[in-house]
Design a protein around this motif. Sequence first.
Motif, PDB file in Angstrom:
ATOM      1  N   PHE A 165     -26.369  11.709  41.906  1.00 47.91           N
ATOM      2  CA  PHE A 165     -27.083  12.524  42.883  1.00 47.91           C
ATOM      3  C   PHE A 165     -26.196  13.478  43.693  1.00 47.91           C
ATOM      4  N   ALA A 166     -26.875  14.483  44.229  1.00 45.83           N
ATOM      5  CA  ALA A 166     -26.378  15.273  45.355  1.00 45.83           C
ATOM      6  C   ALA A 166     -27.519  15.322  46.361  1.00 45.83           C
ATOM      7  N   TYR A 167     -27.198  15.378  47.644  1.00 44.18           N
ATOM      8  CA  TYR A 167     -28.240  15.533  48.654  1.00 44.18           C
ATOM      9  C   TYR A 167     -28.568  17.019  48.747  1.00 44.18           C
ATOM     10  N   ASN A 207     -22.884  14.694  53.620  1.00 43.19           N
ATOM     11  CA  ASN A 207     -22.815  16.035  53.054  1.00 43.19           C
ATOM     12  C   ASN A 207     -24.162  16.424  52.457  1.00 43.19           C
ATOM     13  N   TYR A 208     -24.373  17.716  52.305  1.00 45.75           N
ATOM     14  CA  TYR A 208     -25.587  18.224  51.681  1.00 45.75           C
ATOM     15  C   TYR A 208     -25.262  19.564  51.029  1.00 45.75           C
ATOM     16  N   THR A 209     -26.164  20.008  50.172  1.00 36.76           N
ATOM     17  CA  THR A 209     -26.010  21.304  49.524  1.00 36.76           C
ATOM     18  C   THR A 209     -27.382  21.957  49.427  1.00 36.76           C
ATOM     19  N   ALA A 222     -16.731  15.707  44.714  1.00 38.49           N
ATOM     20  CA  ALA A 222     -15.909  15.376  45.871  1.00 38.49           C
ATOM     21  C   ALA A 222     -16.770  15.077  47.099  1.00 38.49           C
ATOM     22  N   MET A 223     -17.912  15.769  47.199  1.00 42.94           N
ATOM     23  CA  MET A 223     -18.797  15.606  48.355  1.00 42.94           C
ATOM     24  C   MET A 223     -19.646  14.338  48.277  1.00 42.94           C
ATOM     25  N   PHE A 224     -20.130  14.016  47.050  1.00 45.41           N
ATOM     26  CA  PHE A 224     -21.122  12.952  46.912  1.00 45.41           C
ATOM     27  C   PHE A 224     -20.683  11.797  46.018  1.00 45.41           C
TER      28      PHE A 224
END
Length: 504
Positions: free
Chosen positions: A355-357, A388-390, A427-429
């Motif tokens: 996942f990514a947020y 973090n989010y995108t 790196a973020m998630f």
Amino acid sequence: MAPSLLALCAAVAGASAIQIPFFSQAPLDVANEPKLLVDSAALQDLISGDRLLARAKKLYEVAKLGEHEYNHPTRVIGSAGHAGTLSYIYESILELGDYYDISNQSFPAVSGQVFEYKLVLGDTVSKSAAPMGLTPATKGKEPVYGDLVFVQNEGCSASDFPDSVAGNIAFIKRGTCPFGTKSEHAGQKGAVAAIVYNYETDPVQGTLGTPSPNHVATFGLSGEEPSPILEQFSKNHSVDAIAYIDAEVSEIQTANIIAQTSAGDPANCVMLGAHSDSVAEGPGINDDGSGTISLLEVATQLTKFAVNNCVRFAWWAGEEEGLLGSDYYVDSLSPAENRRIRLFMDYDMMASPNFAYQIYNATNAANPLGSEQVRDLYIAWYEAAGLNYTFIPFDGRSDYDGFIRAGIPGGGIATGAEGIKSKDEAAMFGGEAGEWYDPCYHQLCDDVGNLNETAWIVNTKLIAHSVATYARSFKGFPERITRVAATASVYEEETKYHGNKLFI
């Protein structure tokens, strides 16, 4: 079983009288004693990963009802698995007593299924060719033969198609008009099949949309395969082809389910939705079983609180076929009912394993006023939680599309489908760069093991926060205004999707 539920089962199961099992749990205490006004933190605290996972296991059992017809679990519209899904949602809300007024909205839907296909270009079997959604079969469900005939411009006008396309296969560039328009023009000029080729290397996962008697069997072609064909055309060389599609397009009855709080100001409704159906290829426990279950769980826990504004939950049917249910709902709203919806929030795929947020990048400049405020609510929550989010495009891929087109502010979050996770996002998630966010997207393996529980809990808490915030107050949120034509045109010009498939 309630009479309305009997009607719902009859609508979705048809004359075959499929017996739908029900999956009961102990009713919650929703007696009419005074309740405290909903509080975001308190509602979030009631979200349980164990409860979410238990519902996912039940939903997978429901998907198994589709095995008789499809030989594997599925919740595609028209299947016993989808009928069971609707029954599960309906009964879950009925168990909450009179906190909600529940209704089902039956509507006709177009369902398409491709059983087998092949495209041969010259002497090579195509590797990238994929049938368009809602494509008809080739004549007699047999292979058809012919030369590829280059179509001028983008096939958006019948005059783009030369007379020589009759009895042959139209070769059409992807462009600015719907794929269905291109296929229809090809059929009107007598083509036996059509190929829409991409000017980019990305796959063309398209849909022809509303069926037409003039549609012909239509493929999408991507990658490097169009280049050598175009080179042959530039040298005035011919390329022959064999096209074969065994497919079926039919009209069925299905239903949306709507649950609205009996309390709260009905002139100021918080609305949110998820889609109840899967694709035919699998059970859809992440897509969008995760969103379906998140809404059920938030709706369940909300019964412990009072609300100032009405909250309206929706479970849409036919999203995978092209946003059929949400479009039907929005189109059926009177102007007065349209204005009662202050905003719509879309929750599609909450638990992708890689996942990514993701937040839909909805701005007021390109969308109805208030969409940016919804986006900023999500931003503030992730930041407050130290997450973090995108941003992802607000491009019509899910059920918010009809609301935006109707002038209703919208927004939503997701965790990713077939997109590729970047190194920065890894790196973020965490997770794997270079892999799909959901490696089981639209596949048989989208089962209970395809859920990331951490992401699911986080996002269900965020859904609870969004509901609690606007159920308490719309203070600071823009009033509904009549849609400005210029704003609508900006959104429509940027929209390439209608559901999970491209339509232009």
